[in-house]
Scaffold this active site. Structure first.
Site, PDB file in Angstrom:
ATOM      1  N   ASN A  11     -12.797  -8.039 -12.606  1.00 54.10           N
ATOM      2  CA  ASN A  11     -13.574  -9.260 -12.421  1.00 54.10           C
ATOM      3  C   ASN A  11     -14.259  -9.114 -11.062  1.00 54.10           C
ATOM      4  OD1 ASN A  11     -14.557 -11.820 -12.079  1.00 54.10           O
ATOM      5  ND2 ASN A  11     -12.616 -12.863 -12.498  1.00 54.10           N
ATOM      6  N   LYS A  18     -11.342  -8.499  -8.451  1.00 53.83           N
ATOM      7  CA  LYS A  18      -9.977  -8.758  -8.917  1.00 53.83           C
ATOM      8  C   LYS A  18      -9.701  -7.775 -10.037  1.00 53.83           C
ATOM      9  CE  LYS A  18     -10.152 -13.704  -8.227  1.00 53.83           C
ATOM     10  NZ  LYS A  18     -10.766 -14.789  -8.942  1.00 53.83           N
ATOM     11  N   ARG A  93     -15.251  -8.669 -16.915  1.00 51.42           N
ATOM     12  CA  ARG A  93     -15.705 -10.047 -17.093  1.00 51.42           C
ATOM     13  C   ARG A  93     -17.170 -10.104 -16.670  1.00 51.42           C
ATOM     14  NH1 ARG A  93     -14.400 -15.378 -13.558  1.00 51.42           N
ATOM     15  NH2 ARG A  93     -15.330 -16.833 -15.009  1.00 51.42           N
ATOM     16  N   HIS A 182     -16.711 -20.248 -18.801  1.00 54.98           N
ATOM     17  CA  HIS A 182     -15.246 -20.248 -19.012  1.00 54.98           C
ATOM     18  C   HIS A 182     -14.908 -19.979 -20.477  1.00 54.98           C
ATOM     19  CE1 HIS A 182     -14.697 -23.321 -15.470  1.00 54.98           C
ATOM     20  NE2 HIS A 182     -14.544 -22.084 -15.025  1.00 54.98           N
ATOM     21  N   LEU A 211      -9.375 -27.082 -16.146  1.00 52.89           N
ATOM     22  CA  LEU A 211      -9.520 -27.749 -14.853  1.00 52.89           C
ATOM     23  C   LEU A 211      -8.987 -26.856 -13.742  1.00 52.89           C
ATOM     24  CD1 LEU A 211      -8.160 -31.281 -15.942  1.00 52.89           C
ATOM     25  CD2 LEU A 211     -10.483 -30.369 -16.164  1.00 52.89           C
ATOM     26  N   GLY A 214     -13.378 -24.542 -10.570  1.00 52.58           N
ATOM     27  CA  GLY A 214     -14.469 -24.884 -11.486  1.00 52.58           C
ATOM     28  C   GLY A 214     -13.818 -25.578 -12.676  1.00 52.58           C
ATOM     29  N   ARG A 243     -18.282 -28.763  -6.824  1.00 49.42           N
ATOM     30  CA  ARG A 243     -19.532 -29.036  -7.557  1.00 49.42           C
ATOM     31  C   ARG A 243     -19.541 -30.456  -8.095  1.00 49.42           C
ATOM     32  NH1 ARG A 243     -18.557 -24.096 -11.386  1.00 49.42           N
ATOM     33  NH2 ARG A 243     -17.902 -22.676  -9.745  1.00 49.42           N
ATOM     34  N   ASP A 284      -8.302 -29.279  -2.959  1.00 49.42           N
ATOM     35  CA  ASP A 284      -7.022 -28.909  -3.564  1.00 49.42           C
ATOM     36  C   ASP A 284      -6.321 -30.180  -4.044  1.00 49.42           C
ATOM     37  OD1 ASP A 284      -4.292 -28.195  -4.038  1.00 49.42           O
ATOM     38  OD2 ASP A 284      -4.673 -26.346  -2.938  1.00 49.42           O
ATOM     39  N   GLY A 332      -5.594 -24.250 -13.007  1.00 49.39           N
ATOM     40  CA  GLY A 332      -4.790 -24.709 -11.860  1.00 49.39           C
ATOM     41  C   GLY A 332      -4.441 -26.188 -11.875  1.00 49.39           C
ATOM     42  N   GLY A 334      -5.168 -28.463 -14.438  1.00 52.18           N
ATOM     43  CA  GLY A 334      -4.723 -28.887 -15.768  1.00 52.18           C
ATOM     44  C   GLY A 334      -3.278 -28.513 -16.052  1.00 52.18           C
ATOM     45  N   GLU A 386      -7.112 -15.482 -18.922  1.00 55.30           N
ATOM     46  CA  GLU A 386      -8.400 -14.869 -19.225  1.00 55.30           C
ATOM     47  C   GLU A 386      -8.311 -13.343 -19.218  1.00 55.30           C
ATOM     48  OE1 GLU A 386      -9.874 -17.774 -16.269  1.00 55.30           O
ATOM     49  OE2 GLU A 386     -11.756 -17.618 -17.350  1.00 55.30           O
TER      50      GLU A 386
HETATM   51  P1  AMP Z   1      -7.833 -22.217 -10.570  1.00 48.82           P
HETATM   52  O1  AMP Z   1      -9.313 -22.197 -10.269  1.00 48.82           O
HETATM   53  O2  AMP Z   1      -7.527 -22.317 -12.019  1.00 48.82           O
HETATM   54  O3  AMP Z   1      -7.068 -21.130  -9.869  1.00 48.82           O
HETATM   55  O4  AMP Z   1      -7.286 -23.592  -9.950  1.00 48.82           O
HETATM   56  C1  AMP Z   1      -7.245 -23.804  -8.548  1.00 48.82           C
HETATM   57  C2  AMP Z   1      -6.947 -25.275  -8.261  1.00 48.82           C
HETATM   58  O5  AMP Z   1      -5.769 -25.682  -8.948  1.00 48.82           O
HETATM   59  C3  AMP Z   1      -6.651 -25.565  -6.813  1.00 48.82           C
HETATM   60  O6  AMP Z   1      -7.836 -25.798  -6.077  1.00 48.82           O
HETATM   61  C4  AMP Z   1      -5.805 -26.828  -6.890  1.00 48.82           C
HETATM   62  O7  AMP Z   1      -6.661 -27.972  -6.843  1.00 48.82           O
HETATM   63  C5  AMP Z   1      -5.170 -26.776  -8.248  1.00 48.82           C
HETATM   64  N1  AMP Z   1      -3.718 -26.562  -8.197  1.00 48.82           N
HETATM   65  C6  AMP Z   1      -3.052 -25.412  -8.108  1.00 48.82           C
HETATM   66  N2  AMP Z   1      -1.719 -25.621  -8.087  1.00 48.82           N
HETATM   67  C7  AMP Z   1      -1.552 -26.956  -8.174  1.00 48.82           C
HETATM   68  C8  AMP Z   1      -0.403 -27.826  -8.207  1.00 48.82           C
HETATM   69  N3  AMP Z   1       0.848 -27.346  -8.138  1.00 48.82           N
HETATM   70  N4  AMP Z   1      -0.628 -29.156  -8.309  1.00 48.82           N
HETATM   71  C9  AMP Z   1      -1.874 -29.652  -8.384  1.00 48.82           C
HETATM   72  N5  AMP Z   1      -2.988 -28.893  -8.360  1.00 48.82           N
HETATM   73  C10 AMP Z   1      -2.823 -27.568  -8.252  1.00 48.82           C
END
Ligand code: AMP
Length: 429
Positions: A11, A18, A93, A182, A211, A214, A243, A284, A332, A334, A386
């Site tokens: 990726n 990655k 990817r 996605h 979620l 992005g 965004r 976050d 992350g 979701g 993914e």
């Molecule tokens: P991803 O792009 O799928 O890696 O998701 C990253 C986002 O997931 C981070 O910016 C956080 O907002 C959220 N995230 C990750 N771990 C947690 C958690 N334990 N509780 C709530 N949100 C989380």
């Protein structure tokens, strides 16, 4: 015993690569890694073998070629060198495949030229993806390499969902339409949802909410995407980490005319300084929840705007699909933020949607239901993967899937979801 077969998944971003090496006889992850800050003096390489300790160091990595060599050196230290005969294919990817690439595609010079032709609609992503492809081909010119497109799963969207209501000629000339992104995650998660429910994929309707930093929603009817929230670019739709998601396009004219902002500044505002970070300074969700618990009104409002948009998309896709078997949360936020899941379906009991508080509070684990028993619409959490999806599709297409891997067969079925359209693979054969 089946022949050992490994697939490397790459990726490649503008300043990072990655990688994951997977064993296709069972799908075990042999190693994962990240090379970041490429082109800077403090490039960082983090490498985690599945049998061994994580390693990390800083060194100057000038370009993507050096990044790939650094990754190869790390893998070789674990006896997983890229010169091994067990490596059977490399999967890449690729963010934008336009309308041309509706399936994973074996890479040749023509495919590279076509991905290049799509750079104007994906100026941030496709050039970086191409760098990774070119370097990997140099490293192992003998191996099949496969492009797996973020947009491919969404090419089944009907024209009335994909077209913007703007002048046709202008839209066609500049390829302005909704593509969605996605897609690899939406495909993987919707298929896993059918498995979790014990239903045939062809007869399962799912709303997927990806979620992460992005974020995108999709409506999937019997394994075919019929609508998704991202559009020409990944800016449209849900509120994201940085965004804005949906806004009135006139906001752009207003900022240009009244605030005197340049197009690039508005682009940066909407892509990098909006969403949760624009609303409350944090993107976050953990930090936002912590601030809410301390009574922070700004964080509360950001959370409410985020979940209000989610509820609107759930409602819209219930209407698009008519019958929905499951609403699935992934990525992350979701997978981890129980409060987001709860707020997203709050008040939708009348539509058959609810979460069971104790099930929803469970952390971690694999695919699971969080709705109460007997709910009309299942609510589920399904961790996305993914890289595994890319590896499976790569393995199946590379002609290496004859060893009886379950993953390969799974991907073939996935690849077979399109009967009425010409596959890009055939187009290039
Ligand atoms: P991803 O792009 O799928 O890696 O998701 C990253 C986002 O997931 C981070 O910016 C956080 O907002 C959220 N995230 C990750 N771990 C947690 C958690 N334990 N509780 C709530 N949100 C989380």
């Amino acid at each position: 015993m089946s022949t050992p077969a490994r697939v490397l998944v790459l990726n490649s971003g503008s300043s990072s690569v990655k990688y994951q090496l997977l064993d296709m006889n069972g799908g075990e992850r042999l190693a994962t890694g990240l090379v970041e800050r490429i082109g800077e003096s403090t490039s960082r390489i983090a490498h985690s073998p599945s049998h061994g300790a994580r390693r990390e160091h800083t060194e100057r990595i000038d370009d993507h070629s050096a990044a790939l060599r650094a990754a190869a050196a790390e893998l070789a230290r674990d006896g997983l060198g890229l010169d091994s005969p067990e490596l059977v294919a490399i999967g890449h990817r690729v963010v934008h495949g336009g309308l041309r690439f509706t399936e994973p595609t074996l890479i040749d010079d023509k495919v590279i030229a076509e991905i290049e032709r799509l750079v104007p609609v994906a100026p941030l992503h496709n050039p970086a993806n191409l760098l990774g492809i070119r370097q990997a081909r140099e490293l192992r010119p003998d191996l099949p390499q496969v492009a797996v497109f973020d947009t491919a799963f969404h090419t089944t969207m009907p024209e009335y969902a994909a077209r913007y209501a703007i002048d046709r000629a202008t839209a066609d000339e500049h390829r302005v339409r909704r593509y969605g992104f996605h897609g690899t995650s939406h495909a993987y998660v919707s298929r896993k949802a059918a498995e979790l429910l014990g239903r045939p994929y062809e007869d399962t309707n799912v709303i997927v909410l990806h979620l992460g930093n992005g974020a995108s929603a999709s409506a999937v009817a019997g394994g075919r995407c019929v609508d998704t929230s991202m559009g020409l670019t990944p800016l449209e739709g849900l509120v994201m980490g940085t965004r804005s998601g949906d806004i009135d396009p006139a906001v752009v004219f207003h900022l240009a005319r009244v605030a005197g902002m340049e197009v690039d500044a508005i682009d940066e505002l909407l892509n990098k300084k909006s969403g949760l970070v624009g609303l409350c300074g944090d993107n976050d969700m953990r930090e936002i929840r912590r601030r809410i618990d301390e009574g922070d009104d700004e964080a509360r409002l950001a959370f409410d705007i985020y979940t209000h948009r989610l509820r609107k998309y759930i409602g819209a896709y219930l209407a698009v699909l008519g019958r929905v078997d499951a609403v699935v949360f992934t990525a992350g936020v979701g997978e981890n933020a129980a409060e987001v899941r709860e707020a997203a379906v709050a008040g939708l009991d009348g539509l058959g949607l609810a979460v069971d508080p104790s099930r929803n509070a469970v952390r971690g684990g694999g695919p699971r239901l969080v709705s109460p028993d007997g709910a009309r619409v299942a609510v589920a959490v399904i961790p996305t993967d993914e890289e595994l999806e890319i590896a499976q599709q790569t393995f199946a297409l590379a002609g290496a899937g004859e060893s009886g891997s379950e993953g390969a067969h799974e991907s073939r079925r996935e690849g077979g979801r399109e009967s009425g359209r010409q596959s890009a693979v055939e187009g290039h054969a």
